[in-house]
Design a protein around this motif. Sequence first.
Motif, mmCIF file in Angstrom:
data_model
loop_
_atom_site.group_PDB
_atom_site.id
_atom_site.type_symbol
_atom_site.label_atom_id
_atom_site.label_comp_id
_atom_site.label_asym_id
_atom_site.label_seq_id
_atom_site.Cartn_x
_atom_site.Cartn_y
_atom_site.Cartn_z
ATOM 1 N N GLU A 39 -27.857 -20.601 -24.619
ATOM 2 C CA GLU A 39 -28.851 -19.836 -25.098
ATOM 3 C C GLU A 39 -30.061 -20.052 -25.615
ATOM 4 O O GLU A 39 -31.211 -19.658 -25.416
ATOM 5 C CB GLU A 39 -27.918 -18.591 -26.233
ATOM 6 N N ILE A 40 -30.057 -21.224 -26.538
ATOM 7 C CA ILE A 40 -31.134 -22.039 -26.893
ATOM 8 C C ILE A 40 -31.821 -22.246 -25.685
ATOM 9 O O ILE A 40 -33.111 -22.347 -25.512
ATOM 10 C CB ILE A 40 -30.839 -23.128 -28.017
ATOM 11 N N LEU A 41 -31.151 -23.055 -24.828
ATOM 12 C CA LEU A 41 -31.840 -23.592 -23.654
ATOM 13 C C LEU A 41 -32.448 -22.594 -22.725
ATOM 14 O O LEU A 41 -33.695 -22.846 -22.140
ATOM 15 C CB LEU A 41 -30.678 -24.248 -22.610
ATOM 16 N N LYS A 42 -31.855 -21.417 -22.460
ATOM 17 C CA LYS A 42 -32.516 -20.154 -21.635
ATOM 18 C C LYS A 42 -33.863 -19.752 -22.442
ATOM 19 O O LYS A 42 -34.574 -19.344 -21.561
ATOM 20 C CB LYS A 42 -31.656 -19.205 -21.623
ATOM 21 N N ASN A 43 -34.085 -19.961 -23.648
ATOM 22 C CA ASN A 43 -35.429 -19.339 -24.326
ATOM 23 C C ASN A 43 -36.191 -20.362 -24.184
ATOM 24 O O ASN A 43 -37.322 -20.100 -25.185
ATOM 25 C CB ASN A 43 -34.971 -19.068 -25.719
ATOM 26 N N ASN A 44 -35.919 -21.759 -23.645
ATOM 27 C CA ASN A 44 -36.822 -22.789 -23.761
ATOM 28 C C ASN A 44 -38.011 -22.607 -22.679
ATOM 29 O O ASN A 44 -37.526 -22.347 -21.531
ATOM 30 C CB ASN A 44 -36.146 -24.110 -23.689
ATOM 31 N N THR A 45 -39.214 -22.716 -22.985
ATOM 32 C CA THR A 45 -40.287 -22.222 -22.012
ATOM 33 C C THR A 45 -40.276 -23.363 -20.934
ATOM 34 O O THR A 45 -40.512 -22.654 -19.614
ATOM 35 C CB THR A 45 -41.514 -22.277 -22.756
ATOM 36 N N THR A 46 -39.877 -24.445 -21.081
ATOM 37 C CA THR A 46 -39.868 -25.429 -19.774
ATOM 38 C C THR A 46 -38.857 -25.104 -18.794
ATOM 39 O O THR A 46 -39.010 -25.079 -17.699
ATOM 40 C CB THR A 46 -39.906 -26.788 -20.313
ATOM 41 N N TYR A 47 -37.624 -24.864 -19.557
ATOM 42 C CA TYR A 47 -36.631 -24.478 -18.559
ATOM 43 C C TYR A 47 -36.770 -23.097 -17.889
ATOM 44 O O TYR A 47 -36.221 -23.066 -16.866
ATOM 45 C CB TYR A 47 -35.302 -24.295 -19.541
ATOM 46 N N GLN A 68 -37.873 -31.757 -23.014
ATOM 47 C CA GLN A 68 -37.703 -32.123 -24.431
ATOM 48 C C GLN A 68 -37.372 -30.507 -24.989
ATOM 49 O O GLN A 68 -37.937 -29.725 -24.903
ATOM 50 C CB GLN A 68 -38.822 -32.788 -24.963
ATOM 51 N N PHE A 69 -36.429 -30.688 -26.055
ATOM 52 C CA PHE A 69 -36.427 -29.537 -26.961
ATOM 53 C C PHE A 69 -37.462 -29.601 -28.124
ATOM 54 O O PHE A 69 -37.733 -30.837 -28.466
ATOM 55 C CB PHE A 69 -34.988 -29.485 -27.633
ATOM 56 N N SER A 70 -37.715 -28.626 -28.672
ATOM 57 C CA SER A 70 -38.519 -28.656 -29.921
ATOM 58 C C SER A 70 -37.466 -29.028 -31.022
ATOM 59 O O SER A 70 -36.550 -29.047 -30.993
ATOM 60 C CB SER A 70 -39.063 -27.436 -29.969
ATOM 61 N N GLU A 87 -37.592 -27.601 -33.800
ATOM 62 C CA GLU A 87 -36.753 -26.226 -34.160
ATOM 63 C C GLU A 87 -35.438 -25.973 -33.444
ATOM 64 O O GLU A 87 -34.454 -25.541 -33.949
ATOM 65 C CB GLU A 87 -37.593 -24.967 -34.299
ATOM 66 N N GLU A 88 -35.623 -26.180 -32.117
ATOM 67 C CA GLU A 88 -34.427 -25.768 -31.253
ATOM 68 C C GLU A 88 -33.462 -27.009 -31.341
ATOM 69 O O GLU A 88 -32.189 -26.625 -31.346
ATOM 70 C CB GLU A 88 -34.876 -26.102 -29.700
ATOM 71 N N LEU A 89 -33.822 -28.270 -31.618
ATOM 72 C CA LEU A 89 -32.706 -29.302 -31.892
ATOM 73 C C LEU A 89 -32.046 -29.109 -33.437
ATOM 74 O O LEU A 89 -30.876 -29.174 -33.558
ATOM 75 C CB LEU A 89 -33.614 -30.672 -32.020
ATOM 76 N N ASN A 90 -32.765 -28.477 -34.178
ATOM 77 C CA ASN A 90 -32.230 -27.974 -35.413
ATOM 78 C C ASN A 90 -31.171 -26.949 -35.276
ATOM 79 O O ASN A 90 -30.116 -27.244 -35.681
ATOM 80 C CB ASN A 90 -33.164 -27.586 -36.603
ATOM 81 N N GLN A 91 -31.507 -26.038 -34.440
ATOM 82 C CA GLN A 91 -30.325 -24.905 -34.040
ATOM 83 C C GLN A 91 -29.260 -25.495 -33.412
ATOM 84 O O GLN A 91 -28.203 -24.996 -33.676
ATOM 85 C CB GLN A 91 -31.213 -24.077 -33.222
ATOM 86 N N ILE A 92 -29.465 -26.289 -32.327
ATOM 87 C CA ILE A 92 -28.394 -26.961 -31.766
ATOM 88 C C ILE A 92 -27.414 -27.872 -32.708
ATOM 89 O O ILE A 92 -26.216 -27.716 -32.705
ATOM 90 C CB ILE A 92 -28.794 -27.681 -30.519
ATOM 91 N N TYR A 93 -28.254 -28.620 -33.527
ATOM 92 C CA TYR A 93 -27.435 -29.384 -34.549
ATOM 93 C C TYR A 93 -26.640 -28.505 -35.540
ATOM 94 O O TYR A 93 -25.580 -29.029 -35.848
ATOM 95 C CB TYR A 93 -28.454 -30.347 -35.027
ATOM 96 N N LYS A 94 -27.233 -27.505 -35.878
ATOM 97 C CA LYS A 94 -26.458 -26.406 -36.635
ATOM 98 C C LYS A 94 -25.242 -25.986 -36.231
ATOM 99 O O LYS A 94 -24.206 -26.125 -36.807
ATOM 100 C CB LYS A 94 -27.440 -25.272 -37.199
#
Length: 273
Positions: free
Chosen positions: A259-267, A187-189, A191-198
């Motif tokens: 780039e957002i994915l790479k900064n995700n702690t689970t990934y 799952q994305f957080s 905040e991460e989903l907002n960044q992707i949607y943006k």
Amino acid sequence: MLKRTYLIVFIIVFCTFITGCQLDKAHSDDYPKKPTENEVVNIHGGLENIERLDLFVKNTQNGKKDKVRLTQYTIEGDPIFQDLEYDGDKVAIKIDSTKDKFGGGEVRSYVCKGIQKQESNTETKYLLEECPDISDLVTISHDVGNQDYFAFELKYGAGLKNKINTKSQEVIKDLKNGKTVAISDFQFSKEELNQIYKQMILSNYLGDKKLSTKCNKKSYESYDLTIWINDGGRHFKWSECDKSTDGRKMTNLVNNILEILKNNTTYQSLSDS
């Protein structure tokens, strides 16, 4: 004589119908087209060439003279033109709504101190500074919480072996040694989903795209993106060889998502071995 009268009436009605069609076609010619080099188009939140407005803001901050046009379309499809000009000191704006059939149909001009861009996790605003009667120029909302439903699936890489699917909460990473590793409860957080949607909004994902999957390389990156938004959806397929404006914009979207994915702690916990 009666037949002749019917024939004349038919011709009049037919010509009226044809004329009406021609008028409708003439109106459609004013409907959204691809923006010119120095134009930003806003079609009900769908943005084309927004980076040109970013450049205008940057130029005003650096004292560099510049001009840009912002064309915003009404629900009925009528354009309202906002011409911005920076003379090295002040920002002048001319708002032309003469083509808006349901508006005031007037031209207004203002002189403002400047323009600034404000960004948060949920919205991006372009604001005119110390401008009489007008402040908000453009507001871009990218809060997924305002949507009834939002999810996407992105397959990418050689052979589309990598995958992100927020609907099934699955991520697959190609280790490029014949093996893959997966997370089944990803799952994305918010905040991460907002960044992707943006990033999707800035790439105008709701607009028409001309993309190509062709590539003359032996091994190349391919992309397959499906977006589900509320009751609708969009699907795109293209390759790294697509260097068109749409191709480059969509590839840039993928790079921002990754780039957002790479900064995700689970990934980051995925093993490369």
